[in-house]
Design a protein around this motif. Structure first.
Motif, PDB file in Angstrom:
ATOM      1  N   VAL A 616       5.591  24.224 -19.008  1.00 15.41           N
ATOM      2  CA  VAL A 616       6.762  24.357 -18.154  1.00 15.41           C
ATOM      3  C   VAL A 616       6.581  25.623 -17.331  1.00 15.41           C
ATOM      4  O   VAL A 616       6.342  26.701 -17.891  1.00 15.41           O
ATOM      5  CB  VAL A 616       8.061  24.436 -18.961  1.00 15.41           C
ATOM      6  N   ALA A 617       6.652  25.497 -16.018  1.00 20.13           N
ATOM      7  CA  ALA A 617       6.462  26.641 -15.118  1.00 20.13           C
ATOM      8  C   ALA A 617       7.764  26.910 -14.371  1.00 20.13           C
ATOM      9  O   ALA A 617       8.497  25.977 -14.015  1.00 20.13           O
ATOM     10  CB  ALA A 617       5.331  26.366 -14.130  1.00 20.13           C
ATOM     11  N   LEU A 618       8.022  28.193 -14.141  1.00 23.23           N
ATOM     12  CA  LEU A 618       9.215  28.607 -13.420  1.00 23.23           C
ATOM     13  C   LEU A 618       8.812  29.548 -12.296  1.00 23.23           C
ATOM     14  O   LEU A 618       8.168  30.573 -12.535  1.00 23.23           O
ATOM     15  CB  LEU A 618      10.196  29.317 -14.361  1.00 23.23           C
ATOM     16  N   ASP A 619       9.173  29.183 -11.060  1.00 24.01           N
ATOM     17  CA  ASP A 619       8.918  30.024  -9.888  1.00 24.01           C
ATOM     18  C   ASP A 619      10.255  30.440  -9.284  1.00 24.01           C
ATOM     19  O   ASP A 619      11.226  29.677  -9.302  1.00 24.01           O
ATOM     20  CB  ASP A 619       8.096  29.269  -8.840  1.00 24.01           C
ATOM     21  N   LEU A 620      10.281  31.639  -8.724  1.00 21.97           N
ATOM     22  CA  LEU A 620      11.517  32.174  -8.152  1.00 21.97           C
ATOM     23  C   LEU A 620      11.197  32.884  -6.843  1.00 21.97           C
ATOM     24  O   LEU A 620      10.208  33.616  -6.752  1.00 21.97           O
ATOM     25  CB  LEU A 620      12.181  33.133  -9.137  1.00 21.97           C
ATOM     26  N   ARG A 621      12.036  32.663  -5.842  1.00 20.25           N
ATOM     27  CA  ARG A 621      11.899  33.341  -4.558  1.00 20.25           C
ATOM     28  C   ARG A 621      13.240  33.899  -4.113  1.00 20.25           C
ATOM     29  O   ARG A 621      14.259  33.194  -4.148  1.00 20.25           O
ATOM     30  CB  ARG A 621      11.371  32.395  -3.481  1.00 20.25           C
ATOM     31  N   VAL A 622      13.230  35.157  -3.701  1.00 19.72           N
ATOM     32  CA  VAL A 622      14.396  35.795  -3.097  1.00 19.72           C
ATOM     33  C   VAL A 622      14.011  36.190  -1.682  1.00 19.72           C
ATOM     34  O   VAL A 622      13.019  36.908  -1.478  1.00 19.72           O
ATOM     35  CB  VAL A 622      14.855  37.030  -3.891  1.00 19.72           C
ATOM     36  N   GLY A 623      14.771  35.703  -0.710  1.00 25.11           N
ATOM     37  CA  GLY A 623      14.475  35.990   0.685  1.00 25.11           C
ATOM     38  C   GLY A 623      15.632  36.668   1.386  1.00 25.11           C
ATOM     39  O   GLY A 623      16.809  36.403   1.093  1.00 25.11           O
ATOM     40  N   TRP A 624      15.297  37.532   2.314  1.00 24.68           N
ATOM     41  CA  TRP A 624      16.305  38.260   3.107  1.00 24.68           C
ATOM     42  C   TRP A 624      15.971  38.094   4.575  1.00 24.68           C
ATOM     43  O   TRP A 624      14.865  38.422   5.013  1.00 24.68           O
ATOM     44  CB  TRP A 624      16.305  39.734   2.728  1.00 24.68           C
ATOM     45  N   ARG A 625      16.901  37.545   5.359  1.00 26.52           N
ATOM     46  CA  ARG A 625      16.709  37.307   6.793  1.00 26.52           C
ATOM     47  C   ARG A 625      17.861  37.984   7.546  1.00 26.52           C
ATOM     48  O   ARG A 625      18.867  37.341   7.881  1.00 26.52           O
ATOM     49  CB  ARG A 625      16.669  35.819   7.089  1.00 26.52           C
ATOM     50  N   PRO A 626      17.752  39.278   7.805  1.00 25.14           N
ATOM     51  CA  PRO A 626      18.860  39.987   8.459  1.00 25.14           C
ATOM     52  C   PRO A 626      19.079  39.561   9.902  1.00 25.14           C
ATOM     53  O   PRO A 626      20.173  39.754  10.442  1.00 25.14           O
ATOM     54  CB  PRO A 626      18.430  41.454   8.367  1.00 25.14           C
ATOM     55  N   ASN A 627      18.041  38.999  10.547  1.00 25.28           N
ATOM     56  CA  ASN A 627      18.167  38.544  11.925  1.00 25.28           C
ATOM     57  C   ASN A 627      17.100  37.492  12.189  1.00 25.28           C
ATOM     58  O   ASN A 627      16.376  37.082  11.267  1.00 25.28           O
ATOM     59  CB  ASN A 627      18.050  39.725  12.909  1.00 25.28           C
ATOM     60  N   ASP A 628      17.003  37.063  13.429  1.00 20.52           N
ATOM     61  CA  ASP A 628      16.037  36.026  13.783  1.00 20.52           C
ATOM     62  C   ASP A 628      14.613  36.535  13.869  1.00 20.52           C
ATOM     63  O   ASP A 628      13.677  35.740  14.010  1.00 20.52           O
ATOM     64  CB  ASP A 628      16.421  35.382  15.119  1.00 20.52           C
ATOM     65  N   VAL A 629      14.415  37.831  13.791  1.00 20.91           N
ATOM     66  CA  VAL A 629      13.098  38.428  13.968  1.00 20.91           C
ATOM     67  C   VAL A 629      12.418  38.713  12.638  1.00 20.91           C
ATOM     68  O   VAL A 629      11.226  38.465  12.459  1.00 20.91           O
ATOM     69  CB  VAL A 629      13.195  39.723  14.795  1.00 20.91           C
ATOM     70  N   LEU A 630      13.162  39.221  11.667  1.00 23.58           N
ATOM     71  CA  LEU A 630      12.585  39.754  10.433  1.00 23.58           C
ATOM     72  C   LEU A 630      12.934  38.867   9.245  1.00 23.58           C
ATOM     73  O   LEU A 630      14.055  38.381   9.124  1.00 23.58           O
ATOM     74  CB  LEU A 630      13.113  41.172  10.190  1.00 23.58           C
ATOM     75  N   GLU A 631      11.959  38.677   8.359  1.00 22.32           N
ATOM     76  CA  GLU A 631      12.187  37.990   7.090  1.00 22.32           C
ATOM     77  C   GLU A 631      11.364  38.678   6.011  1.00 22.32           C
ATOM     78  O   GLU A 631      10.155  38.882   6.170  1.00 22.32           O
ATOM     79  CB  GLU A 631      11.791  36.513   7.174  1.00 22.32           C
ATOM     80  N   CYS A 632      12.005  39.042   4.903  1.00 22.15           N
ATOM     81  CA  CYS A 632      11.342  39.643   3.755  1.00 22.15           C
ATOM     82  C   CYS A 632      11.554  38.743   2.540  1.00 22.15           C
ATOM     83  O   CYS A 632      12.620  38.132   2.395  1.00 22.15           O
ATOM     84  CB  CYS A 632      11.894  41.039   3.460  1.00 22.15           C
ATOM     85  N   ALA A 633      10.562  38.688   1.672  1.00 25.82           N
ATOM     86  CA  ALA A 633      10.670  37.823   0.494  1.00 25.82           C
ATOM     87  C   ALA A 633       9.903  38.420  -0.670  1.00 25.82           C
ATOM     88  O   ALA A 633       8.865  39.078  -0.485  1.00 25.82           O
ATOM     89  CB  ALA A 633      10.151  36.423   0.798  1.00 25.82           C
ATOM     90  N   VAL A 634      10.416  38.186  -1.876  1.00 23.08           N
ATOM     91  CA  VAL A 634       9.722  38.485  -3.121  1.00 23.08           C
ATOM     92  C   VAL A 634       9.612  37.181  -3.896  1.00 23.08           C
ATOM     93  O   VAL A 634      10.616  36.481  -4.091  1.00 23.08           O
ATOM     94  CB  VAL A 634      10.459  39.546  -3.955  1.00 23.08           C
ATOM     95  N   VAL A 635       8.399  36.840  -4.318  1.00 23.57           N
ATOM     96  CA  VAL A 635       8.135  35.574  -5.001  1.00 23.57           C
ATOM     97  C   VAL A 635       7.489  35.864  -6.348  1.00 23.57           C
ATOM     98  O   VAL A 635       6.515  36.622  -6.425  1.00 23.57           O
ATOM     99  CB  VAL A 635       7.215  34.667  -4.160  1.00 23.57           C
ATOM    100  N   ALA A 636       8.054  35.297  -7.404  1.00 25.67           N
ATOM    101  CA  ALA A 636       7.486  35.392  -8.753  1.00 25.67           C
ATOM    102  C   ALA A 636       7.090  33.995  -9.206  1.00 25.67           C
ATOM    103  O   ALA A 636       7.889  33.058  -9.127  1.00 25.67           O
ATOM    104  CB  ALA A 636       8.497  36.006  -9.716  1.00 25.67           C
ATOM    105  N   GLN A 637       5.859  33.829  -9.678  1.00 28.83           N
ATOM    106  CA  GLN A 637       5.330  32.513 -10.038  1.00 28.83           C
ATOM    107  C   GLN A 637       4.867  32.505 -11.487  1.00 28.83           C
ATOM    108  O   GLN A 637       4.361  33.499 -12.003  1.00 28.83           O
ATOM    109  CB  GLN A 637       4.154  32.149  -9.110  1.00 28.83           C
TER     110      GLN A 637
END
Length: 671
Positions: A616-637
Motif C-alpha cells: 500500500v503506497a501513500l503519496d501527498l502533494r501540497v501546492g500553493w498558487r498565489p497568482n497565475d505566474v507562480l506555483e510552489c509544491a511539496v510532494v511526498a511519495q
C-alpha cells in the motif's frame, strides 16, 4: 435522441442549462433570462438533432468531466469518452500536475487496469491486462502519433519516453485491443501521449526543484507566434538526476541522469490546412547490474542517445471529411551489456475520414514502415545477432466504418487492419464494436476483436552463449494471437457522479515461450503457449463539494496460461507476474483560493511467482498558487514504508532494487 415533441425538447434543453449552471456553482437561470425568452422548439431541435460528431463535441454536464473528455485513440477520429465503444481512460494535464508525478510511467499508475512496477531506479515493467515484464510486448505506445515500441524486442524503453510534462495535453489509455486501427502489438492496450499545440504554449515557462530521490530537475520552454498569426512555435529543454534504489543484500548503483530538448511548430496558412513539424533529442547515463543466478555483473555508466523528427499535414476538406499525411524518423543509440544498438525507423502514414450518406462515417488509411538496425556485440558480451545488420519493411492498410443504426442511439463499428510483417507474414486484425447510447447519461458497449503480437528481431536472430547453456532464436515463430470479448457500461446518474465498468475475456494462442530443445544445455523460442484471461475494471468520480473531488478505481485480473512442460516457468511468470487486484483512491481538495491538497492511496496485490509482497503506497502533494505566474509544491511519495519491492525480472535481466520513500519540492513560473 429519437423523435420527441417540441415541448419535451424544450424541457430537456432547460434541464441541460440548469445542470451546467449548477456545475459551475451558479444558480440555474430562469428560461426567460436566456436570450430574453424561453428556449424555442427550434433551438431545442438544434441541440437534440446534432449528428454524432457534433454531439460528441457538445458538453452536456460539466461538473464531472469524464464523459466529455476528448479521445482519438479508439477510432482515429475525435470523439469523447462517453461515445467510445471501448474501455478508455484519459489522464489530463491537471491530473499530472496535481498528482506530483515526475515521469510518464509514474502517471500511468493512475489508470485502472494498468500495472506499473518499478524494477530499479531507471526501469519499469508496465502492462495492461496481464503479461507484465521488463519488456512487455503486448502494448502499443505512441507519442503524438509516433510509435515508440522497440522493434528489437517489441517492448518499450520507458527510461527514454520523456517530455516536459507541462506540455502534455493528455494521455489516452485504451484497455483492450486497438489493432484494427493501430496494427500489431496493440494487443492488450494502447497508450497515446498527446502534447499541446504550439498555440497553447506561447509565453515562457520554467520549473526547478529537487529532494531526496529526485535529487534535482529543471526545465524551461519558450513559445511564440509570428506577426501574421499563422505560425506558432515552442522550444523546450529539461534535465534531471535521480538517486539509486535500495537492496538489503548488496549495494547496486542505479543512479540516472538525462538531458533532452525539443521543438514544435504549427503553421495554419489557410482555415483548412495545418502543418506540424516537431522533434526532440536526448542523452542519458544510467547504471544498473545484471544477475545470472548468484553472479552479479555490474554494468555501470551505460549510455543512450536518440532523437526523432515528425512532420504532419492535415486538411479539412469539409465539415464531414478530411485527410492527413504524416512522416517521422526515429533513431535510437543504446550501448549496454548485450549489444550496441543503432536502430533507425522511417514511417509513412496516410489517413482519410469522411461521411457518406446520412448514417455512415468511414476512416481508412495506408502506411509503410522501414526499420534498419545495426546490432553489434560489445567486447566480452555473450549475446550476438545474425545477421548483425538488417533492413525490413512493414506495409499496412486499414478501414473502419461506423453505422448509425438508430438515430443518436445505436452505433455499429466494423473495421479491419492488414499488415505484411517480415517475421510472420500477412496478418488480418478485424473488430466489431457496438454502442448503445441509452440516454445522455448512460451508455452500453460491447466489442469482439482479433489482435496479434508479431515475433521480433531478437526472437528471430539472437544467440546467447553461456558456459552451460546456448540459447538461440527461432525463424519459424508464429504471431501470437488474441481473440478478445469486451463489455462495458458507463453512467452519470447525477452531474456530480460518474462511473465506468468494463469486463473482458481474452483467449490467447501461439504464445511465444522459452523452451529447452536439449535439457538443460540448449534452448530456444517456440510458439507453443495458449491460455485465457478475464477481469473487471471499475472507475468512479464524485464531486463531494465545489472544492473537493474524490476519484478511484479497482481492477481484477485472472490469467491461466498453458505451456509445454519445459517452458512451465514462462507460463508461471505470465500467470502470476501481474497482480490479481489493484485499487486507487484519490482525494483532491482546494483548501483555499490558492492552496491545493492531494492524497493518493494505492494498493497492489502480491506477485507470488516473483516473491513480491502486496503493498500500500501513500503519496501527498501540497501546492500553493498565489497568482497565475507562480506555483510552489511539496510532494511526498511512498510515505507508508521506507522501501518496498515492486518487481523482479527474468534471469539475465536487470537486478532489481526497491522503491524508496522520497520528498521533493518544486517551483514553477508561467508568464
Amino acid at each position: 435522441m429519437l423523435s420527441t415533441t417540441p415541448s419535451l425538447r424544450a424541457l430537456v434543453l432547460s434541464l441541460i442549462v440548469a445542470m451546467a449552471s449548477s456545475a459551475s456553482g451558479q444558480s440555474p437561470p430562469d428560461p426567460s433570462d436566456i436570450g430574453g425568452a424561453a428556449p424555442s422548439a427550434d433551438s431545442s431541435d438544434d441541440l437534440l438533432n446534432l449528428d454524432l460528431e457534433q454531439l460528441s463535441n457538445t458538453s452536456v454536464s460539466v461538473a464531472v468531466e469524464s464523459f466529455d473528455e476528448t479521445v482519438t485513440s479508439v477510432t482515429r477520429q475525435e470523439s469523447t469518452v462517453g461515445m467510445s465503444p471501448a474501455a478508455v481512460y484519459v489522464i489530463t494535464n491537471d491530473m499530472i500536475r496535481r498528482s506530483g508525478v515526475r515521469s510518464i510511467p509514474e502517471a500511468l499508475r493512475l489508470v485502472p487496469g494498468v500495472n506499473v512496477a518499478k524494477i530499479d531506479s531507471n526501469k519499469w515493467a508496465i502492462s495492461i491486462r496481464g503479461f507484465n515484464d521488463q519488456y512487455t510486448n503486448k502494448l502499443l505506445v505512441q507519442i503524438d502519433g509516433r510509435s515508440v515500441y522497440s522493434p528489437l524486442f517489441g517492448g518499450v524503453y520507458w527510461d527514454v519516453q520523456d517530455l516536459l510534462l507541462e506540455d502534455v495535453e493528455r494521455i489516452e489509455v485504451v484497455r483492450g485491443p486497438g489493432a484494427t486501427v493501430w496494427g500489431s502489438n496493440a494487443v492488450n492496450g494502447v497508450i497515446n501521449v498527446i502534447t499541446k499545440q504550439a498555440a497553447d504554449t506561447t509565453g515562457a515557462y520554467a520549473i526547478a526543484g529537487g529532494g531526496t530521490y529526485e535529487e534535482g530537475f529543471a526545465g524551461a520552454r519558450l513559445g511564440g507566434v509570428t506577426a501574421d498569426g499563422d505560425l506558432h512555435w515552442r522550444a523546450w529543454g529539461k534535465w534531471f538526476e535521480r538517486d539509486y534504489g535500495y537492496r538489503p543484500d548488496v549495494f547496486v548503483n542505479d543512479e540516472w541522469s538525462q538531458g533532452r530538448g525539443g521543438f514544435r511548430m504549427d503553421w495554419t496558412p489557410t482555415r483548412s490546412d495545418t502543418f506540424t513539424f516537431q522533434g526532440d533529442y536526448y542523452e542519458q547515463v544510467y547504471s544498473d547490474a545484471i544477475a545470472f543466478g548468484p553472479t552479479v555483473v555490474p554494468n555501470r555508466d551505460s549510455t543512450t542517445s536518440g532523437g526523432n523528427l515528425l512532420a504532419r499535414w492535415s486538411r479539412q476538406t469539409s465539415d464531414d471529411s478530411g485527410w492527413s499525411v504524416q512522416f517521422y524518423w526515429d533513431r535510437t543509440n543504446r550501448l549496454d551489456l548485450y549489444a550496441h544498438q543503432q536502430i533507425d525507423t522511417l514511417d509513412f502514414d496516410f489517413q482519410h475520414n469522411y461521411r457518406w450518406g446520412d448514417w455512415q462515417s468511414m476512416v481508412w488509411g495506408v502506411g509503410y514502415r522501414e526499420i534498419s538496425d545495426k546490432l553489434l556485440s560489445p567486447p566480452g558480451s555473450t549475446t550476438s545477432y545474425q545477421p548483425p545488420t538488417l533492413s525490413y519493411g512493414l506495409p499496412s492498410a486499414f478501414a473502419q466504418n461506423q453505422t448509425e443504426l438508430a438515430e443518436d442511439r445505436l452505433f455499429l463499428t466494423l473495421g479491419v487492419k492488414l499488415e505484411d510483417n517480415y517475421f510472420s507474414g500477412v496478418q488480418v486484425q478485424p473488430s466489431v464494436r457496438l454502442l448503445l447510447a441509452i440516454d445522455q447519461q448512460r451508455a452500453l458497449w460491447g466489442a469482439v476483436s482479433r489482435a496479434v503480437r508479431t515475433p521480433t528481431r531478437s526472437e528471430d536472430a539472437v544467440t546467447v552463449s553461456l558456459p552451460s547453456l546456448v540459447f538461440t532464436g527461432n525463424r519459424d515463430l508464429k504471431a501470437e494471437d488474441l481473440m478478445a470479448y469486451e463489455l462495458g457500461y458507463r453512467a452519470q446518474p447525477t452531474e456530480y457522479l460518474s462511473w465506468d465498468a468494463a469486463a473482458f475475456y481474452n483467449v490467447y494462442d501461439n504464445l511465444i515461450n522459452s523452451t529447452f530443445t536439449t535439457f538443460p544445455t540448449a534452448a530456444t523460442y517456440a510458439s507453443t503457449g495458449n491460455g485465457h484471461g478475464y477481469g473487471l475494471e471499475l472507475t468512479g468520480k464524485l464531486q463531494m463539494a465545489p472544492n473537493w473531488k474524490i476519484s478511484g478505481n479497482y481492477s481484477f485480473l485472472r490469467l491461466d496460461v498453458d505451456t509445454e512442460p519445459l517452458a512451465s516457468l514462462s507460463g508461471t511468470r505470465s500467470e502470476q507476474g501481474s497482480p490479481r487486484n489493484q485499487a486507487l483512491l484519490w482525494s483532491s481538495w482546494d483548501l483555499a483560493e490558492d492552496w491545493e491538497l492531494d492524497v493518493i492511496t494505492r494498493y497492489v496485490d502480491s506477485l507470488p511467482a516473483l516473491d513480491v509482497d502486496s503493498n500500500v503506497a501513500l503519496d501527498l502533494r501540497v501546492g500553493w498558487r498565489p497568482n497565475d505566474v507562480l506555483e510552489c509544491a511539496v510532494v511526498a511519495q511512498n510515505l507508508l514504508d521506507s522501501t518496498h519491492r515492486e518487481f523482479i525480472g527474468q534471469q539475465g535481466t536487470t537486478l532489481p532494487t526497491e522503491r524508496r520513500r522520497g520528498v521533493y519540492g518544486s517551483i514553477q513560473w508561467r508568464w
